[in-house]
Design an enzyme around this catalytic site. Structure first.
Site, PDB file in Angstrom:
ATOM      1  N   LYS A 111       0.765  -1.029   0.028  1.00 46.46           N
ATOM      2  CA  LYS A 111      -0.027   0.008  -0.108  1.00 46.46           C
ATOM      3  C   LYS A 111       0.948   1.186  -0.046  1.00 46.46           C
ATOM      4  O   LYS A 111       1.752   1.307   0.679  1.00 46.46           O
ATOM      5  CB  LYS A 111      -1.060  -0.004   1.112  1.00 46.46           C
ATOM      6  N   SER A 193      -9.489   1.557   3.164  1.00 48.28           N
ATOM      7  CA  SER A 193      -8.492   2.465   2.248  1.00 48.28           C
ATOM      8  C   SER A 193      -7.431   1.500   1.249  1.00 48.28           C
ATOM      9  O   SER A 193      -6.960   2.148   0.662  1.00 48.28           O
ATOM     10  CB  SER A 193      -8.054   3.479   2.920  1.00 48.28           C
ATOM     11  N   SER A 217     -10.094  -0.858   7.094  1.00 47.75           N
ATOM     12  CA  SER A 217      -9.219  -0.544   5.628  1.00 47.75           C
ATOM     13  C   SER A 217      -8.484  -1.754   5.085  1.00 47.75           C
ATOM     14  O   SER A 217      -8.061  -1.595   3.890  1.00 47.75           O
ATOM     15  CB  SER A 217      -8.286   0.675   6.008  1.00 47.75           C
TER      16      SER A 217
END
Length: 513
Positions: A111, A193, A217
């Site tokens: 990420k 996210s 997330s």
């Protein structure tokens, strides 16, 4: 019929740059990359059927075909320009010394809020940090490199872990744009996210991915993209070198296609880190190998509690309820003892409590992170990021920056009375009067939730969860269930999740055109 993706073309090699002549001329392989597990890849590399160079090449070709062309999923934000060179080197090391372990030569996407001390940026999806290079690897990146994994690149994400503004869709960032769900691009949401991490794994654009979670997330993109996500206990994995949201709840964790792969990846990331004091709580509670807990009969005799009163009756559709009830029958068929109506006493109060913790911690944590960037990086504080955003409303503020502005208005000292009271209330409602009470009272091994309904309470407690695919709606939208537990109960959660997965095999990969 599955579309065959051939090894990397010269044109893509030119795009990536700095490739050796050996890399460009990489031989073809008959290895089937789609839905391949880490065990499949290692067996193929051991037999000589596959090299790490070929593996990376095939994933890069799929990224070109499906992420940047075709459906344009937009899940991969940046490719490591040294990925092919690292793969070649690891192939040589394998021949000379043997593999380091199960992740040797396996590509992993990180990420975009996880630092890598290499040629990749770390921006948290924001144009304000688009030119930021980390001084060093994060703890997560260091552990992956030690294990022999290849950092393939950075995954797109919801900007600043979805703490920039209100109303911004999951998977959108000013730097990377909108990530699309591979099951129905532009129709189904990606979750956030860690959107790019979830989509890239589901679409077979990478072997494995790392996401981060503050509240949902990891679990949310796992649910929405029909993959497995483990949100670990806060303290199991160091947060050093991760662009923060709120230190009380932040953690990194695996996103994979199978529970077995998640167990392999999780074990490589654990360890005590002096730079993150919470990791001291993991002593004698963590493992460097979670694969022994992959038990096909892991549900036999396991007491699984269902908090129906709140979590089952709100926030899910009738169709999802039918799927959830089928999951309960699946668990019973595997020998689980279902404790129905194992309600969490504090659930309703916690759901109605608007905690201020994120607002206060974000400023403190972000300022600390920015202070550790290169000396010549122009943005030093959260205020600087807000000023940068205001220089180009069209590019930087498509959805605004309401949450950044609210956070910047706080003292930045964590002495605020509201923060202190809210943090203590979060812990009381989520732990003492929440998950701890319920699991002890009903003598449970795990709690079962439809989709990711437990994300808030488990996140506030800092407790682990694992999301596993559970089917699809008539429209084809992925549905999942989540198993949750108390601190450092990852072994038990992996055991029951693996048993459920092996009995059902609900995941069906998306059809990419």
């Amino acid at each position: 019929m599955k579309k065959r993706i051939m090894p990397l073309t010269v044109s893509i090699a030119m795009f990536l740059g700095s490739l050796s002549s050996v890399a460009v001329a990489a031989p073809a392989t008959t290895f089937e990359i789609e839905e391949a597990t880490v065990a499949d890849m290692q067996a193929a590399m051991k037999s000589g059927e596959l090299s790490s160079l070929e593996l990376v090449s095939m994933y890069l070709e799929r990224i070109a075909a499906y992420d940047k062309e075709g459906p344009k999923l937009n899940s991969v934000l940046e490719i490591n320009p040294d990925a092919l060179a690292i793969a070649e080197a690891l192939d040589v090391e394998r021949k000379l010394k043997g593999p380091r372990g199960p992740l040797h030569g396996i590509p992993v996407l990180l990420k975009d809020n996880i630092d890598t001390g290499d040629k990749l940026h770390t921006s948290a999806g924001s144009l304000s940090l688009a030119d930021s290079y980390a001084l060093d690897d994060s703890f997560v990146a260091k552990k992956l490199r030690e294990a022999g994994a290849i950092i393939l690149g950075k995954a797109n994400m919801t900007e600043f872990a979805n703490y920039k503004t209100r109303g911004m869709p999951g998977g959108y960032s000013s730097r990377g744009g909108q990530v699309l769900n591979p099951y129905k691009p532009g129709v189904f949401g990606t979750g956030g996210s860690s959107s790019g991490s979830g989509v890239s794994v589901s679409s077979n654009l990478t072997a494995l991915a790392i996401g981060t979670e503050t509240s949902g997330s990891i679990l949310s993109p796992a649910y929405n993209n029909s993959v497995v996500g483990i949100k670990p206990t806060v303290g199991l994995i160091s947060r050093d070198g991760i662009v923060p949201l709120a230190h009380s709840q932040d953690t990194a964790g695996p996103i994979t296609r199978t529970v077995a792969d998640a167990a392999v990846l999780l074990g490589a990331l654990t360890g005590v880190d002096d730079k993150d004091p919470i990791t001291g709580t993991s002593v004698k509670k963590s493992y460097t190998d979670y694969t022994p807990f992959l038990k096909v009969d892991g549900l036999k005799g396991a007491r699984i509690g269902i908090p129906r009163d709140f979590y089952y009756t709100s926030g899910i559709t009738d169709e999802e309820k039918v799927i959830f009830d089928k999951v309960v029958e699946d668990l019973k068929a595997q020998g689980a003892i279902i404790v129905d109506n194992a309600d969490i006493p504090s659930a309703v109060e916690l759901s109605q409590f608007n905690s201020s913790v994120f607002k206060y911690e974000f400023k403190v944590d972000m300022n600390a992170y920015l202070s550790g960037l290169k000396a010549d990086f122009p943005l030093k504080t959260l205020s600087d990021i807000i000023k940068f955003d205001n220089t180009d409303f069209g590019a930087n503020l498509k959805y605004g920056n309401v949450l950044l502005t609210e956070a910047d208005a706080t003292s930045g000292t964590l002495t605020d009375a509201q923060y202190i009271r809210d943090r203590l209330k979060d812990l009381r409602l989520s732990r003492t009067e929440g998950i701890d009470f319920t699991m002890k009272f009903y003598k449970l091994d795990a709690l079962l939730f439809p989709n990711t309904r437990n994300a808030g309470i488990s996140a506030k407690a800092g407790y682990p969860s694992i999301t596993v695919p559970a089917g699809y709606t008539k429209e084809g939208k992925p549905v999942a269930v989540t198993f949750g537990g108390m601190a450092y109960s990852e072994p038990t959660l992996i055991k029951v999740a693996y048993s459920f997965e092996q009995a059902t095999h609900y995941r069906v990969p998306p059809v990419l055109k």
